[in-house]
Design a protein around this motif. Structure first.
Motif, PDB file in Angstrom:
ATOM      1  N   ASP A 135       0.807  -1.220   0.000  1.00 31.24           N
ATOM      2  CA  ASP A 135       0.000   0.000   0.000  1.00 31.24           C
ATOM      3  C   ASP A 135       0.842   1.272   0.000  1.00 31.24           C
ATOM      4  OD1 ASP A 135      -2.909  -0.914   0.294  1.00 31.24           O
ATOM      5  OD2 ASP A 135      -1.882  -2.092   1.817  1.00 31.24           O
ATOM      6  N   LYS A 136       2.149   1.121  -0.149  1.00 31.96           N
ATOM      7  CA  LYS A 136       3.038   2.277  -0.169  1.00 31.96           C
ATOM      8  C   LYS A 136       3.186   2.741  -1.622  1.00 31.96           C
ATOM      9  CE  LYS A 136       7.689   3.538   1.295  1.00 31.96           C
ATOM     10  NZ  LYS A 136       8.944   3.051   1.875  1.00 31.96           N
ATOM     11  N   THR A 137       2.110   3.366  -2.135  1.00 33.97           N
ATOM     12  CA  THR A 137       2.018   3.686  -3.559  1.00 33.97           C
ATOM     13  C   THR A 137       1.494   5.102  -3.769  1.00 33.97           C
ATOM     14  OG1 THR A 137      -0.265   2.912  -3.732  1.00 33.97           O
ATOM     15  CG2 THR A 137       1.494   1.256  -4.056  1.00 33.97           C
ATOM     16  N   LEU A 138       1.637   5.570  -5.004  1.00 33.63           N
ATOM     17  CA  LEU A 138       1.074   6.866  -5.363  1.00 33.63           C
ATOM     18  C   LEU A 138      -0.445   6.860  -5.266  1.00 33.63           C
ATOM     19  CD1 LEU A 138       3.347   7.836  -8.386  1.00 33.63           C
ATOM     20  CD2 LEU A 138       3.076   9.134  -6.267  1.00 33.63           C
ATOM     21  N   ALA A 139      -1.064   5.704  -5.493  1.00 33.63           N
ATOM     22  CA  ALA A 139      -2.518   5.617  -5.366  1.00 33.63           C
ATOM     23  C   ALA A 139      -2.947   5.895  -3.928  1.00 33.63           C
ATOM     24  CB  ALA A 139      -3.002   4.240  -5.812  1.00 33.63           C
ATOM     25  N   THR A 140      -2.194   5.392  -2.972  1.00 31.85           N
ATOM     26  CA  THR A 140      -2.491   5.660  -1.562  1.00 31.85           C
ATOM     27  C   THR A 140      -2.359   7.145  -1.260  1.00 31.85           C
ATOM     28  OG1 THR A 140      -1.813   3.457  -0.825  1.00 31.85           O
ATOM     29  CG2 THR A 140      -1.723   5.222   0.801  1.00 31.85           C
ATOM     30  N   VAL A 141      -1.293   7.764  -1.762  1.00 37.86           N
ATOM     31  CA  VAL A 141      -1.075   9.192  -1.533  1.00 37.86           C
ATOM     32  C   VAL A 141      -2.200  10.016  -2.154  1.00 37.86           C
ATOM     33  CG1 VAL A 141       0.457  11.135  -2.060  1.00 37.86           C
ATOM     34  CG2 VAL A 141       1.418   8.949  -1.312  1.00 37.86           C
ATOM     35  N   GLU A 142      -2.611   9.654  -3.376  1.00 40.45           N
ATOM     36  CA  GLU A 142      -3.707  10.376  -4.026  1.00 40.45           C
ATOM     37  C   GLU A 142      -4.991  10.271  -3.205  1.00 40.45           C
ATOM     38  OE1 GLU A 142      -6.308  10.578  -8.163  1.00 40.45           O
ATOM     39  OE2 GLU A 142      -4.794   9.003  -7.904  1.00 40.45           O
ATOM     40  N   GLU A 143      -5.298   9.078  -2.720  1.00 43.60           N
ATOM     41  CA  GLU A 143      -6.515   8.901  -1.936  1.00 43.60           C
ATOM     42  C   GLU A 143      -6.469   9.727  -0.651  1.00 43.60           C
ATOM     43  OE1 GLU A 143     -10.242   7.707  -0.668  1.00 43.60           O
ATOM     44  OE2 GLU A 143      -9.307   7.656  -2.656  1.00 43.60           O
ATOM     45  N   LEU A 144      -5.323   9.761  -0.003  1.00 43.10           N
ATOM     46  CA  LEU A 144      -5.191  10.586   1.202  1.00 43.10           C
ATOM     47  C   LEU A 144      -5.433  12.056   0.881  1.00 43.10           C
ATOM     48  CD1 LEU A 144      -2.073   8.978   2.953  1.00 43.10           C
ATOM     49  CD2 LEU A 144      -4.449   8.864   3.708  1.00 43.10           C
ATOM     50  N   CYS A 145      -4.818  12.535  -0.185  1.00 34.41           N
ATOM     51  CA  CYS A 145      -4.979  13.949  -0.551  1.00 34.41           C
ATOM     52  C   CYS A 145      -6.433  14.273  -0.884  1.00 34.41           C
ATOM     53  CB  CYS A 145      -4.057  14.303  -1.713  1.00 34.41           C
ATOM     54  SG  CYS A 145      -2.301  14.338  -1.280  1.00 34.41           S
ATOM     55  N   ARG A 146      -7.123  13.342  -1.529  1.00 31.15           N
ATOM     56  CA  ARG A 146      -8.545  13.548  -1.824  1.00 31.15           C
ATOM     57  C   ARG A 146      -9.345  13.691  -0.530  1.00 31.15           C
ATOM     58  NH1 ARG A 146     -10.659  12.299  -6.919  1.00 31.15           N
ATOM     59  NH2 ARG A 146      -9.124  11.561  -8.449  1.00 31.15           N
ATOM     60  N   ARG A 147      -9.031  12.836   0.432  1.00 31.44           N
ATOM     61  CA  ARG A 147      -9.749  12.894   1.706  1.00 31.44           C
ATOM     62  C   ARG A 147      -9.399  14.171   2.477  1.00 31.44           C
ATOM     63  NH1 ARG A 147     -11.916   8.067   3.393  1.00 31.44           N
ATOM     64  NH2 ARG A 147     -13.048   9.428   4.835  1.00 31.44           N
ATOM     65  N   PHE A 148      -8.167  14.617   2.379  1.00 32.13           N
ATOM     66  CA  PHE A 148      -7.797  15.909   2.979  1.00 32.13           C
ATOM     67  C   PHE A 148      -8.662  17.029   2.390  1.00 32.13           C
ATOM     68  CE2 PHE A 148      -3.016  14.582   3.541  1.00 32.13           C
ATOM     69  CZ  PHE A 148      -3.390  13.614   4.453  1.00 32.13           C
ATOM     70  N   ALA A 149      -8.801  17.013   1.068  1.00 33.53           N
ATOM     71  CA  ALA A 149      -9.553  18.068   0.384  1.00 33.53           C
ATOM     72  C   ALA A 149     -11.030  18.015   0.767  1.00 33.53           C
ATOM     73  CB  ALA A 149      -9.373  17.931  -1.125  1.00 33.53           C
ATOM     74  N   GLU A 150     -11.597  16.820   0.834  1.00 38.25           N
ATOM     75  CA  GLU A 150     -13.010  16.675   1.210  1.00 38.25           C
ATOM     76  C   GLU A 150     -13.258  17.217   2.615  1.00 38.25           C
ATOM     77  OE1 GLU A 150     -13.747  12.530   0.762  1.00 38.25           O
ATOM     78  OE2 GLU A 150     -13.743  12.599  -1.437  1.00 38.25           O
TER      79      GLU A 150
END
Length: 355
Positions: free
Chosen positions: A70-85
């Motif tokens: 799970d140490k991937t760019l997809a994980t980072v993108e999902e975190l950033c999306r949740r930060f924005a929400e």
């Protein structure tokens, strides 16, 4: 409230911060959050919600997973999306709680979101407390290699609560000891026989001094990668069945052997590498079934390998980065390390748990 704890400062001017080490230090989180001025935080945790104290401000808690998968760019993108929400702003903060992979991925998300928001780490494994959470290196993996996409982003604070370590399974203790063993050869001295608290503090103090002298890995900081070039290759070659600390342990023994083969150190120092690593009950030989050519191909992808094969090696001036190491010497040294039956410590049976 926490008992008395050890505080180690990482002096980086405006980016300076402290690492607090001791039982119960996670309970200073509200104080640290208040110091940042954050009005709210996002907590990203790979551990039960009860492991993170109330930060003292409104918070959103997100579930994380420790582990290289799970140490991937997809994980980072999902975190950033949740930060924005959640509406997180630059004046708010992110809190990570978990092992080294959580520290890395959450740290990178914090570095990228709004071009940087404050992050506070609560590392829960020995590996993360002694090394991964300190120093500001954040990164995730690509299929082509480990930690190939990242950024330098110093935390606002690191809270190494040693109470977290009470839950670690035996293999996770070994995972952390791999980083502690390599500290022996890069300036920390002999840490064998010290308490876990003292070992963590020694490792953090060493890293803090190196990072303060070379924050962005342009010189002295290379020594922190002692044993890591082969270690990362072993992780990749085994599909991460070899854990990071185990790989570093084997890589440390290899670094000693390679330095000896190049005439940089004498046989007694070569032997010392194996003796120190073995004293922590860590593996000292290559896992079965790995051939030098495969490992060499992976080591060529190492970030330090700008010209030929490069390794951090011991020598008359101490550890330093050595470029253009002859491939045949590397291959011969790998072959000499042997690969007997697969050791239980590098099987996949114990890979679950804190990391």
């Amino acid at each position: 409230m926490p008992q008395e704890f050890r505080r180690i400062d990482v002096p980086l001017g405006a980016r300076s911060y402290s690492v607090r080490i001791g039982p119960g230090v996670r309970h200073t989180l509200p104080e640290v959050v208040a110091e940042t001025g954050a009005a709210r935080v996002v907590i990203v945790s790979a551990r039960p919600s009860t492991w993170v104290p109330d930060p003292g401000v409104p918070a959103l808690t997100l579930e994380a997973k420790d582990g290289e998968a799970d140490k991937t760019l997809a994980t980072v993108e999902e975190l950033c999306r949740r930060f924005a929400e959640f509406g997180l702003t630059r004046t708010d903060a992110v809190v990570s709680c978990g092992g080294g992979t959580t520290t890395d991925s959450v740290g990178l998300a914090a570095a990228l979101y709004h071009r940087g928001v404050p992050v506070i780490h609560l590392p829960t494994s020995l590996l993360a407390q002694v090394d991964a959470s300190v120093g500001g290196k954040t990164a995730v993996n690509l299929p082509q290699g480990k930690n190939l996409v990242g950024a330098y982003w110093q935390p606002k604070a690191v809270l190494c609560d040693t109470d977290y370590l009470e839950t670690l399974p035996p293999r996770e203790w070994l995972n952390g000891y791999g980083e502690i063993a390599r500290c022996h050869f890069i300036g920390a001295g002999d840490l064998r026989g010290l308490s876990t608290h003292e070992q963590i503090a020694a490792g953090v103090a060493l890293k803090a001094s190196v990072v303060a002298a070379d924050e962005r890995d342009s010189g002295k900081r290379h020594i922190l990668n002692y044993g890591h070039t082969l270690g990362h290759a072993l992780e990749r070659a085994t599909g991460y069945a070899v854990r990071h600390g185990e790989g570093v342990a084997i890589g440390t023994v290899f670094a000693g052997r390679l330095a000896g083969a190049l005439g940089r150190i004498d046989e007694a120092r070569v032997t010392e590498h194996r003796t120190v690593v073995a004293s922590y009950s860590l593996p000292t030989e290559l896992p079965a079934g790995l051939v030098p050519d495969r490992l060499i191909a992976l080591m060529r992808l190492d970030k330090k390998a700008t010209t030929g094969l490069s390794f951090v090696l011991d020598g008359p001036r101490g550890p330093e980065l050595v470029h253009d190491v002859p491939e045949h010497v590397v291959a011969e040294t790998l072959a000499a390390m042997g690969s007997g039956p697969q050791d239980d410590r590098t099987s996949t049976s114990d890979t679950k748990g804190a990391s």
